[in-house]
Design a protein around this motif. Structure first.
Motif, PDB file in Angstrom:
ATOM      1  N   GLY A   1       0.804  -1.220   0.000  1.00 33.75           N
ATOM      2  CA  GLY A   1       0.000   0.000   0.000  1.00 33.75           C
ATOM      3  C   GLY A   1       0.833   1.265   0.000  1.00 33.75           C
ATOM      4  O   GLY A   1       0.492   2.251  -0.665  1.00 33.75           O
ATOM      5  N   GLY A   2       1.935   1.265   0.750  1.00 29.94           N
ATOM      6  CA  GLY A   2       2.809   2.437   0.775  1.00 29.94           C
ATOM      7  C   GLY A   2       3.433   2.687  -0.589  1.00 29.94           C
ATOM      8  O   GLY A   2       3.534   3.835  -1.033  1.00 29.94           O
ATOM      9  N   SER A   3       3.819   1.609  -1.264  1.00 27.85           N
ATOM     10  CA  SER A   3       4.416   1.725  -2.605  1.00 27.85           C
ATOM     11  C   SER A   3       3.417   2.332  -3.579  1.00 27.85           C
ATOM     12  O   SER A   3       3.734   3.275  -4.318  1.00 27.85           O
ATOM     13  CB  SER A   3       4.859   0.346  -3.115  1.00 27.85           C
ATOM     14  OG  SER A   3       5.806  -0.239  -2.255  1.00 27.85           O
ATOM     15  N   ALA A   4       2.182   1.802  -3.580  1.00 31.16           N
ATOM     16  CA  ALA A   4       1.159   2.272  -4.521  1.00 31.16           C
ATOM     17  C   ALA A   4       0.759   3.713  -4.223  1.00 31.16           C
ATOM     18  O   ALA A   4       0.633   4.537  -5.143  1.00 31.16           O
ATOM     19  CB  ALA A   4      -0.060   1.357  -4.452  1.00 31.16           C
ATOM     20  N   ALA A   5       0.590   4.043  -2.938  1.00 29.07           N
ATOM     21  CA  ALA A   5       0.185   5.399  -2.562  1.00 29.07           C
ATOM     22  C   ALA A   5       1.274   6.413  -2.908  1.00 29.07           C
ATOM     23  O   ALA A   5       0.987   7.502  -3.414  1.00 29.07           O
ATOM     24  CB  ALA A   5      -0.138   5.460  -1.066  1.00 29.07           C
ATOM     25  N   ALA A   6       2.534   6.050  -2.656  1.00 29.18           N
ATOM     26  CA  ALA A   6       3.647   6.973  -2.927  1.00 29.18           C
ATOM     27  C   ALA A   6       3.780   7.257  -4.420  1.00 29.18           C
ATOM     28  O   ALA A   6       4.024   8.396  -4.824  1.00 29.18           O
ATOM     29  CB  ALA A   6       4.952   6.400  -2.380  1.00 29.18           C
ATOM     30  N   VAL A   7       3.603   6.234  -5.245  1.00 27.68           N
ATOM     31  CA  VAL A   7       3.685   6.426  -6.701  1.00 27.68           C
ATOM     32  C   VAL A   7       2.509   7.272  -7.174  1.00 27.68           C
ATOM     33  O   VAL A   7       2.669   8.226  -7.940  1.00 27.68           O
ATOM     34  CB  VAL A   7       3.717   5.064  -7.436  1.00 27.68           C
ATOM     35  CG1 VAL A   7       3.592   5.242  -8.943  1.00 27.68           C
ATOM     36  CG2 VAL A   7       5.013   4.321  -7.116  1.00 27.68           C
ATOM     37  N   SER A   8       1.306   6.942  -6.699  1.00 27.82           N
ATOM     38  CA  SER A   8       0.094   7.637  -7.116  1.00 27.82           C
ATOM     39  C   SER A   8       0.114   9.113  -6.697  1.00 27.82           C
ATOM     40  O   SER A   8      -0.360   9.981  -7.432  1.00 27.82           O
ATOM     41  CB  SER A   8      -1.129   6.945  -6.510  1.00 27.82           C
ATOM     42  OG  SER A   8      -2.315   7.566  -6.908  1.00 27.82           O
ATOM     43  N   ALA A   9       0.688   9.403  -5.505  1.00 26.53           N
ATOM     44  CA  ALA A   9       0.702  10.766  -4.967  1.00 26.53           C
ATOM     45  C   ALA A   9       1.947  11.551  -5.374  1.00 26.53           C
ATOM     46  O   ALA A   9       2.202  12.632  -4.846  1.00 26.53           O
ATOM     47  CB  ALA A   9       0.590  10.713  -3.447  1.00 26.53           C
ATOM     48  N   PHE A  10       2.745  11.010  -6.288  1.00 24.44           N
ATOM     49  CA  PHE A  10       3.954  11.684  -6.794  1.00 24.44           C
ATOM     50  C   PHE A  10       4.982  11.904  -5.687  1.00 24.44           C
ATOM     51  O   PHE A  10       5.647  12.933  -5.644  1.00 24.44           O
ATOM     52  CB  PHE A  10       3.590  13.022  -7.472  1.00 24.44           C
ATOM     53  CG  PHE A  10       2.616  12.872  -8.606  1.00 24.44           C
ATOM     54  CD1 PHE A  10       3.048  12.550  -9.889  1.00 24.44           C
ATOM     55  CD2 PHE A  10       1.254  13.017  -8.389  1.00 24.44           C
ATOM     56  CE1 PHE A  10       2.150  12.389 -10.930  1.00 24.44           C
ATOM     57  CE2 PHE A  10       0.335  12.861  -9.421  1.00 24.44           C
ATOM     58  CZ  PHE A  10       0.798  12.542 -10.700  1.00 24.44           C
TER      59      PHE A  10
END
Length: 493
Positions: A161-170
């Motif tokens: 989840g941290g990986s996906a959120a960090a990529v999505s949120a730039f």
């Protein structure tokens, strides 16, 4: 999001090589973005700002000398499951408090060898056990996406989840992730990002904290298909330290993009039409078929008869392997130690305090199914089912099917602390319904953003490929991506 953080890996690579920007500028832009957003989103559990600036400076020197690697100067986030030398590596568990390994995982070593820059360690479900990033010792990650006209916090999926959120949120240009039963593809679908789980053995597992050794596989989460191809090329390798890694050349995945899918056979499995599946998931699936048909692919109906047994078999095999792998966390050599009157009590107290509820649940399930009298009834039978699942796919691919198209998840992202999910762990496990078969069969799978639901939340489609045929997945996923378009997140944090 600044102009610099909005660049894809491919775009940043060109600007860095053309000396239009420096890695130091790019890294500072990401560190500023993390500084502004992380208190809200909780995507990073450790930010390595000094190390990132050192690595960026070294990258700038290499670029100035015309000696840059494939990812030279590109700032990445690293899931907390990957061992990073001298840097917080705790699988987001209390039991590994204070652990900083004296080694580097093979995957991250490959990335640093190609010039990538480490921004920090990313939040995740504890020991990768979860589908919502709510089991982390460091608290839940918030999805950068919200439903229209709603302030409700949503999960980013799990365990990455941290990986996906960090990529999505730039907050990084791309991120490493791992997938044991859907932990790359499900969070990618929930956050409008691209995630690929490569074939088992494509990336080394050495130095990655183990959950279920026969199912775990590392892969990237990125903003688009091209970036996923670029990152996987650097992550993948044979490794003498991991006997399950496969000795075969790593292709140039990026060169597969833009190739025609004309004449390809895309399988549509009947078993993935589940009872109670939301209408919008079916509609999205039909759209995906239409896009591929329009691009010249042939859509064929297929059957994978043992799919219905995949989830129960997975939730026997994975906890069994976890029960064995997690036996090493005992408070003796590293991590948390809770004193006791003797060594047995120290073990008991350390493990009781160190593991969260979901990890304890899976250790108990795994220990039970491996115990005398139950091993044959559960574990052995689950392994036989796994063989049948693998054979289903082999039969379909032998009949000339090039890739299989399915939904990535049964719904869009749900709320943090959702009462239905909290009350019934099986409901949470059902989030992996479309993804676990791929791990059980050791196949590659990619999730691509394909549309928005009625509330404006991202939904993804999944493509499943033949073993070590990631090029076909990238080629086909790129066609889907071009047809679907991009869905930028609206910043609220």
């Amino acid at each position: 999001m600044t102009d610099l953080t909005s660049l894809t890996i491919a775009e940043a690579r060109e600007k860095l090589r053309g000396r239009e920007i420096t890695s130091t500028e790019l890294t500072d832009a990401y560190l500023s973005a993390i500084d502004a957003a992380n208190d809200t989103l909780n995507a990073y559990v450790k930010v390595t700002a000094d190390k990132a600036r050192e690595m960026a400076k070294a990258s700038d020197e290499r670029l100035a000398n015309g000696a840059g690697g494939a990812l030279e100067g590109i700032p990445l986030g690293i899931k907390d499951l990957f061992g990073t030398e001298g840097v917080h590596t705790q699988a987001c568990s209390h039991v590994l408090d204070g652990f900083e390994p004296r080694y580097e995982s093979t995957v991250t070593a490959n990335l640093w060898a190609d010039g990538a820059v480490m921004l920090g360690k990313l939040n995740m479900d504890e020991f990768a056990m979860g589908s919502s990033n709510e089991t982390s010792y460091y608290g839940p990650v918030k999805n950068p996406w919200r439903a229209r006209e709603s302030n409700k916090d949503l999960v980013p999926g799990g365990s990455s989840g941290g990986s996906a959120a960090a990529v999505s949120a730039f907050l990084c240009a791309g991120a490493t992730a791992t997938d044991t039963g859907g932990s790359i593809r499900q969070p990618a679908a929930f956050t409008g990002t691209v995630g690929i789980k490569p074939t088992y053995g494509r990336c080394s597992r050495w130095g990655v904290v183990a959950f279920a050794s026969s199912l775990d596989q590392a892969g990237p989460i990125t903003r688009d298909v091209r970036d996923a191809a670029i990152m996987l090329k650097s992550m993948a390798s044979v490794d003498p330290k991991d006997t399950t890694s496969v000795d075969r050349p790593v292709p140039d995945y990026e060169s597969a993009l833009g190739q025609s899918v004309r004449g390809m056979k895309i399988g549509i499995p009947a078993e993935y039409r589940m009872d109670g599946m939301p209408e919008e998931i079916e509609t999205l699936w039909q759209k995906g078929m239409a896009w591929l048909r329009d691009a010249g692919a042939e859509i064929v109906d297929i059957t994978l008869p043992h799919t219905k047994y995949a989830l129960p078999a997975y939730y026997i095999v994975a906890p069994a392997e976890a029960s064995s792998n997690l036996a090493r966390y005992d408070g003796v050599r590293y991590g948390l130690r809770v004193p006791g009157k003797d060594i047995t009590e120290m073990y008991e107290k350390t493990r009781a305090a160190g593991f969260g509820h979901e990890v304890k649940r899976r250790i108990l399930i795994g220990t039970y199914v491996l115990s005398a009298g139950y091993y044959d009834a559960y574990y052995l039978r689950a392994q036989k089912v796994r063989t049948l699942i693998k054979r289903d796919f082999e039969t379909v691919f032998a009949d000339g099917v090039d890739a299989i198209l399915t939904p990535a998840t049964p719904s869009a992202a749900f709320g943090i602390a959702d009462q239905d999910m909290a009350a019934d762990p099986v409901k949470m496990y059902l989030n992996d319904i479309f993804t676990v078969t791929v791990n059980m069969a050791g196949l590659p799978g990619i999730a691509v953003p394909a549309g928005l639901d009625a509330q404006g939340l991202p939904l993804g489609l999944q493509l499943i490929g033949k073993p070590f045929d990631e090029e076909t997945l990238f080629r086909t996923a790129h066609v889907l991506e071009q047809a679907a378009g991009h869905f930028p997140v609206e910043k609220w944090w």
